[in-house]
Design a protein around this motif. Structure first.
Motif, PDB file in Angstrom:
ATOM      1  N   THR A   1     -24.121  29.032 -26.469  1.00  0.00           N
ATOM      2  CA  THR A   1     -24.122  27.571 -26.481  1.00  0.00           C
ATOM      3  C   THR A   1     -24.743  27.018 -25.204  1.00  0.00           C
ATOM      4  O   THR A   1     -25.531  26.064 -25.243  1.00  0.00           O
ATOM      5  CB  THR A   1     -22.691  27.039 -26.647  1.00  0.00           C
ATOM      6  OG1 THR A   1     -22.160  27.485 -27.905  1.00  0.00           O
ATOM      7  CG2 THR A   1     -22.657  25.522 -26.627  1.00  0.00           C
ATOM      8  N   ALA A   2     -24.416  27.618 -24.066  1.00  0.00           N
ATOM      9  CA  ALA A   2     -24.998  27.182 -22.798  1.00  0.00           C
ATOM     10  C   ALA A   2     -26.503  27.455 -22.760  1.00  0.00           C
ATOM     11  O   ALA A   2     -27.287  26.669 -22.209  1.00  0.00           O
ATOM     12  CB  ALA A   2     -24.299  27.888 -21.634  1.00  0.00           C
TER      13      ALA A   2
ATOM     14  N   GLN B   1     -28.082  24.758 -24.736  1.00  0.00           N
ATOM     15  CA  GLN B   1     -28.102  23.505 -23.979  1.00  0.00           C
ATOM     16  C   GLN B   1     -29.232  23.508 -22.959  1.00  0.00           C
ATOM     17  O   GLN B   1     -29.869  22.472 -22.720  1.00  0.00           O
ATOM     18  CB  GLN B   1     -26.757  23.292 -23.278  1.00  0.00           C
ATOM     19  CG  GLN B   1     -26.619  21.910 -22.657  1.00  0.00           C
ATOM     20  CD  GLN B   1     -26.739  20.800 -23.692  1.00  0.00           C
ATOM     21  OE1 GLN B   1     -26.064  20.815 -24.727  1.00  0.00           O
ATOM     22  NE2 GLN B   1     -27.622  19.830 -23.436  1.00  0.00           N
ATOM     23  N   ARG B   2     -29.490  24.659 -22.395  1.00  0.00           N
ATOM     24  CA  ARG B   2     -30.606  24.801 -21.447  1.00  0.00           C
ATOM     25  C   ARG B   2     -31.926  24.427 -22.124  1.00  0.00           C
ATOM     26  O   ARG B   2     -32.784  23.781 -21.525  1.00  0.00           O
ATOM     27  CB  ARG B   2     -30.626  26.249 -20.952  1.00  0.00           C
ATOM     28  CG  ARG B   2     -31.569  26.560 -19.807  1.00  0.00           C
ATOM     29  CD  ARG B   2     -31.376  28.019 -19.401  1.00  0.00           C
ATOM     30  NE  ARG B   2     -32.201  28.372 -18.241  1.00  0.00           N
ATOM     31  CZ  ARG B   2     -33.459  28.782 -18.316  1.00  0.00           C
ATOM     32  NH1 ARG B   2     -34.046  28.873 -19.499  1.00  0.00           N
ATOM     33  NH2 ARG B   2     -34.135  29.091 -17.229  1.00  0.00           N
ATOM     34  N   ARG B   3     -32.091  24.827 -23.390  1.00  0.00           N
ATOM     35  CA  ARG B   3     -33.289  24.494 -24.148  1.00  0.00           C
ATOM     36  C   ARG B   3     -33.318  22.999 -24.491  1.00  0.00           C
ATOM     37  O   ARG B   3     -34.363  22.346 -24.393  1.00  0.00           O
ATOM     38  CB  ARG B   3     -33.340  25.320 -25.429  1.00  0.00           C
ATOM     39  CG  ARG B   3     -33.733  26.778 -25.224  1.00  0.00           C
ATOM     40  CD  ARG B   3     -33.704  27.526 -26.560  1.00  0.00           C
ATOM     41  NE  ARG B   3     -34.318  28.836 -26.466  1.00  0.00           N
ATOM     42  CZ  ARG B   3     -35.608  29.089 -26.693  1.00  0.00           C
ATOM     43  NH1 ARG B   3     -36.426  28.105 -27.015  1.00  0.00           N
ATOM     44  NH2 ARG B   3     -36.088  30.305 -26.595  1.00  0.00           N
ATOM     45  N   LEU B   4     -32.167  22.469 -24.910  1.00  0.00           N
ATOM     46  CA  LEU B   4     -32.112  21.055 -25.276  1.00  0.00           C
ATOM     47  C   LEU B   4     -32.405  20.173 -24.076  1.00  0.00           C
ATOM     48  O   LEU B   4     -33.062  19.124 -24.208  1.00  0.00           O
ATOM     49  CB  LEU B   4     -30.732  20.715 -25.859  1.00  0.00           C
ATOM     50  CG  LEU B   4     -30.315  21.471 -27.134  1.00  0.00           C
ATOM     51  CD1 LEU B   4     -28.941  20.994 -27.582  1.00  0.00           C
ATOM     52  CD2 LEU B   4     -31.345  21.305 -28.240  1.00  0.00           C
ATOM     53  N   ASP B   5     -31.955  20.589 -22.905  1.00  0.00           N
ATOM     54  CA  ASP B   5     -32.164  19.795 -21.689  1.00  0.00           C
ATOM     55  C   ASP B   5     -33.642  19.687 -21.326  1.00  0.00           C
ATOM     56  O   ASP B   5     -34.034  18.768 -20.596  1.00  0.00           O
ATOM     57  CB  ASP B   5     -31.394  20.401 -20.514  1.00  0.00           C
ATOM     58  CG  ASP B   5     -29.892  20.202 -20.632  1.00  0.00           C
ATOM     59  OD1 ASP B   5     -29.469  19.363 -21.448  1.00  0.00           O
ATOM     60  OD2 ASP B   5     -29.136  20.891 -19.916  1.00  0.00           O
TER      61      ASP B   5
ATOM     62  N   ARG C   1     -28.968  30.328 -32.928  1.00  0.00           N
ATOM     63  CA  ARG C   1     -29.562  29.011 -33.117  1.00  0.00           C
ATOM     64  C   ARG C   1     -31.090  29.065 -33.149  1.00  0.00           C
ATOM     65  O   ARG C   1     -31.705  29.922 -32.523  1.00  0.00           O
ATOM     66  CB  ARG C   1     -29.146  28.095 -31.970  1.00  0.00           C
ATOM     67  CG  ARG C   1     -27.830  27.377 -32.154  1.00  0.00           C
ATOM     68  CD  ARG C   1     -26.643  28.161 -31.688  1.00  0.00           C
ATOM     69  NE  ARG C   1     -25.490  27.255 -31.494  1.00  0.00           N
ATOM     70  CZ  ARG C   1     -24.441  27.542 -30.760  1.00  0.00           C
ATOM     71  NH1 ARG C   1     -24.346  28.699 -30.151  1.00  0.00           N
ATOM     72  NH2 ARG C   1     -23.447  26.679 -30.627  1.00  0.00           N
TER      73      ARG C   1
ATOM     74  N   THR D   1     -34.569  26.479 -32.594  1.00  0.00           N
ATOM     75  CA  THR D   1     -35.067  25.188 -32.140  1.00  0.00           C
ATOM     76  C   THR D   1     -36.491  24.971 -32.650  1.00  0.00           C
ATOM     77  O   THR D   1     -37.163  25.908 -33.092  1.00  0.00           O
ATOM     78  CB  THR D   1     -35.069  25.070 -30.603  1.00  0.00           C
ATOM     79  OG1 THR D   1     -36.134  25.855 -30.071  1.00  0.00           O
ATOM     80  CG2 THR D   1     -33.734  25.517 -30.016  1.00  0.00           C
TER      81      THR D   1
END
Length: 257
Positions: free
Chosen positions: A42-43, A46-50, A80, A82
């Motif tokens: 999950t972290a 989040q690194r990718r989403l950021d 996941r 992306t």
């Protein structure tokens, strides 16, 4: 007792992927178990989403005995996807961007609504808008493509890139369609959709159950990669890869020379 450094492990895995640099296994060193590994995943997401990526779906891993045997792990896992990981059908990938890339043929679903856990397979076509042949490019960030179960879960199940072929209605006999993986026009792997948990539709049900444990719900419009129908094959520079799924058609990619 202090648990594993989730953020620190995610950063190490993210840097390994960004720089195409293999690292050693982390679970034994950090005390990572499967639940903590999903927190790392999950972290990592989040690194990718950021940095601007967008979550577009989920993928299953180790849904065939061939894949379990190939990597020495014996539990179905999920990761996941992306938008940046998607390669156009027939597109080109740079093998230099990966550590030790491999390709495998898959079946992709496009979700029309969220299926309920345990929903009868007979109701499945009402939940799935379409199905397509697909290729997943996997690339473990661990040296020698060797890892424990927590290691591979933390590493987003070795996900790196994917190709989806043309969408079509769900055909009859989806549980046992012939699958080929061709490299440069030669058959490299032969399999069946039956290798995906006996029926790819079961992979969707398993995905709903497993992701639900971690508070993740599949969304309408998401892609869902059901898992590999054969063992993975190394991707060499210049290779042309084609996945052929009976009744569904083909998906392809080419590795840059």
């Amino acid at each position: 007792m202090i648990g594993p450094d989730v953020a620190g492990i995610a950063e190490r895995l993210g840097l390994a992927a960004d720089t195409a640099t293999a690292i050693g296994q982390l679970a034994a060193e950090t005390g990572l178990d499967v639940d903590a590994a999903y927190a790392v995943q999950t972290a990592l997401l989040q690194r990718r989403l950021d940095r601007g990526e967008r979550l577009v779906g989920l993928k299953m891993g180790l849904t065939s005995r061939a894949k379990m045997a190939q990597v020495g792990v014996d539990e179905v896992i999920w990761g996941r996807l992306t938008d940046v990981m998607r390669v156009p059908d027939g597109g080109i990938v740079d093998t230099g961007a990966y550590i030790h890339p491999r390709v495998e043929p898959e079946v992709a679903f496009l979700l029309d609504r969220l299926p309920e856990p345990g929903e009868p397979i007979g109701d499945f076509t009402d939940a799935v808008r379409a199905v397509a042949p697909a290729i997943e490019l996997i690339d473990s960030r661990y040296a020698d493509f060797t890892f424990s179960l927590p290691d591979v879960v933390a590493d987003n199940t070795s996900a790196a890139a994917f190709v989806v072929g043309p969408w079509s209605p769900v055909p009859d006999g989806l549980e046992n369609l012939g699958v080929l993986l061709e490299i440069d026009g030669r058959v490299a792997q032969v399999g069946s959709t039956a290798a995906i948990l006996g029926d790819p539709r079961r992979a969707l049900d398993e995905g709903i159950r497993l992701t639900g444990r971690h508070g993740v719900r599949l969304r309408e419009g998401w892609l869902f990669l059901a898992g590999a129908a054969t063992a993975a094959v190394p991707l060499r520079p210049g290779a042309h890869v084609r996945a052929v799924v009976e009744k569904l058609g083909t998906a392809s990619l080419r590795a840059a020379s």
